[in-house]
Design an enzyme around this catalytic site. Structure first.
Site, PDB file in Angstrom:
ATOM      1  N   SER A 279       0.941  -1.206  -0.191  1.00 54.85           N
ATOM      2  CA  SER A 279       0.221  -0.101  -0.020  1.00 54.85           C
ATOM      3  C   SER A 279       1.131   1.169  -0.088  1.00 54.85           C
ATOM      4  CB  SER A 279      -0.941   0.025   1.239  1.00 54.85           C
ATOM      5  OG  SER A 279      -1.636  -1.200   1.287  1.00 54.85           O
ATOM      6  N   SER A 319      -3.860  -3.773  -2.917  1.00 56.64           N
ATOM      7  CA  SER A 319      -3.173  -2.740  -2.475  1.00 56.64           C
ATOM      8  C   SER A 319      -4.069  -1.685  -1.925  1.00 56.64           C
ATOM      9  CB  SER A 319      -2.259  -2.251  -3.478  1.00 56.64           C
ATOM     10  OG  SER A 319      -3.091  -1.384  -4.499  1.00 56.64           O
ATOM     11  N   ASP A 321      -4.171   2.242  -1.857  1.00 56.19           N
ATOM     12  CA  ASP A 321      -3.557   3.576  -2.241  1.00 56.19           C
ATOM     13  C   ASP A 321      -4.581   4.733  -2.014  1.00 56.19           C
ATOM     14  OD1 ASP A 321      -1.525   2.299  -4.345  1.00 56.19           O
ATOM     15  OD2 ASP A 321      -3.432   0.974  -4.528  1.00 56.19           O
TER      16      ASP A 321
END
Length: 415
Positions: A279, A319, A321
């Site tokens: 991340s 992830s 983000d």
């Protein structure tokens, strides 16, 4: 390397991202009033021999700590949502932030929220806020996290203690009081990896405006906490540095490049999940008077900076983000003046008295966000160059800065 700070950055290796000028320290602290505190400590008091695993927290006050409650207009953008930045509902609905911002590892998220509340309540006690003052200034603490599970594999030990977090609040400093940002394996970035190298905390800044036409100059600062990316997708100045390093390392070890593609622990190539994909949290702060809508648009452009480093592999399914942009420009109190005890439909109607950047002037801020995000990510890698050794003995190499410098020179990146 800056002689004053001893800080090594991507610029020292020959690459200066973008076109806009940087602030005096090329950090988020170039924005007047921003304070930062960081704490870094061993993940466990009984680490295995040879392990250098660490954990930590980074605390940011957009304004002076005594003015923590004064709102900063804010906007948020989620590129991929397998992560957490608390208080996001408030940002979406209210369009502002009125608490400190903290970044840490995944298991410490709750502990840092609790410590943030304790700090806020302590500040209110010192300011002698009464019950009405407290209720009118409350906001949800903004705490972001990334998963440090490759370095801190025994994740139960990665949770921070209350006193550790309090130390970060106690150490809050701005540029004028001697503050600085420690990059790489420091603060919330401790224990994080980036493109199969030690990563973590990184920062950069840009100056916008101030041209010959006499327009005003503004500062934009970015701080990132990187914990994402695979080696072959790493790009610096358009050079496929990751693929070159992967090929060279594979040749040295006598294996196929694909054997090094996913996991520095050299486990099965089908490893999936958040520990692999990772991340990134990006915090953008500017002193320009941008509206919450404009700040949301600015936050979105952090994606462009991320793509410059991570190529096509960013924003994977596992992830997180998440990008947050805010403005420290003054726009008046949120609280109603005279008649605050009235409720509902009978509240007085009052307005802000503030200026806002015109939308047709906003492009330089988009560019500043993208450039500073790219540079902050690269600075997190350069800052992590000593590397680290995880709790289970996993060695996470630091970015080979000498080799990267050679490659940038070879491909004529320095301009």
């Amino acid at each position: 390397m800056s002689a004053a700070s001893g800080r090594l950055t991507i610029r020292d290796l020959g690459y200066s991202p973008g076109l806009l000028p940087v602030g005096p320290t090329n950090s988020i602290l170039d924005v007047t009033g921003v304070h930062i505190g960081q704490v870094t400590l061993p993940t466990s008091n009984s680490l295995p021999a040879g392990s250098t695993a660490t954990k930590g927290v980074t605390v940011i006050c957009p304004r002076a700590p005594k003015q923590w409650y004064k709102p900063c207009r804010a906007g948020r953008f989620v590129f991929n949502g397998n992560g957490e930045v608390t208080g996001s509902g408030q940002v979406e609905d209210w369009g502002y932030v009125n608490t400190p911002i903290a970044l840490t590892n995944s298991l410490s998220l709750g502990a840092v929220i609790d410590a943030s509340w304790d700090w806020i309540l302590e500040q209110e006690d010192r300011a002698k806020f009464d019950l009405l003052d407290r209720s009118r200034h409350y906001g949800t603490p903004i705490v972001g996290e990334t998963a440090d599970w490759i370095v801190n594999s025994d994740i139960r030990h990665s949770r921070l203690a209350k006193d550790d977090i309090q130390s970060a609040f106690d150490s809050l400093k701005n540029l004028e009081s001697g503050g600085s940002v420690h990059e790489g394996q420091y603060g919330g970035g401790a224990g994080m990896t980036c493109h199969h190298h030690a990563g973590g905390t990184g920062t950069a800044s840009r100056l916008v405006g101030g041209g010959t036409d006499g327009d005003r100059q503004y500062t934009m600062g970015v701080l990132v906490q990187t914990n994402y990316g695979h080696l072959p997708s790493l790009s610096i100045g358009g050079v496929p540095v990751g693929r070159i390093l992967q090929k060279e390392k594979a040749a040295k070890e006598g294996v196929e490049p694909g054997a090094l593609e996913f996991d520095p622990r050299k486990r099965a190539a089908d490893q999936t999940g958040r520990a692999s994909d990772g991340s990134i949290v990006v915090i953008v702060i500017t002193d320009a008077p941008l509206s919450s809508t404009q700040l949301r648009r600015v936050a979105r452009h952090a994606t462009s900076g991320l793509a410059q480093v991570g190529g096509h592999a960013i924003g994977s399914n596992f992830s997180g983000d998440i990008f947050l942009a805010l403005s420290t420009a003054e726009y008046g109190p949120e609280q109603l003046l005279d008649g605050s005890s009235l409720r509902g439909a009978f509240k007085p109607i009052q307005t802000y008295a503030s200026e806002t950047i015109k939308n047709e002037s906003i492009d330089p801020f988009f560019i500043a966000c993208a450039e500073a995000t790219e540079e902050a990510i690269l600075n997190s890698l350069v800052g992590g160059r000593p590397g680290t050794v995880g709790m289970d003995g996993t060695k996470i190499d630091g970015l080979p800065v000498k080799r990267v410098e050679e490659l940038l020179r070879q491909y004529h990146v320095k301009v």
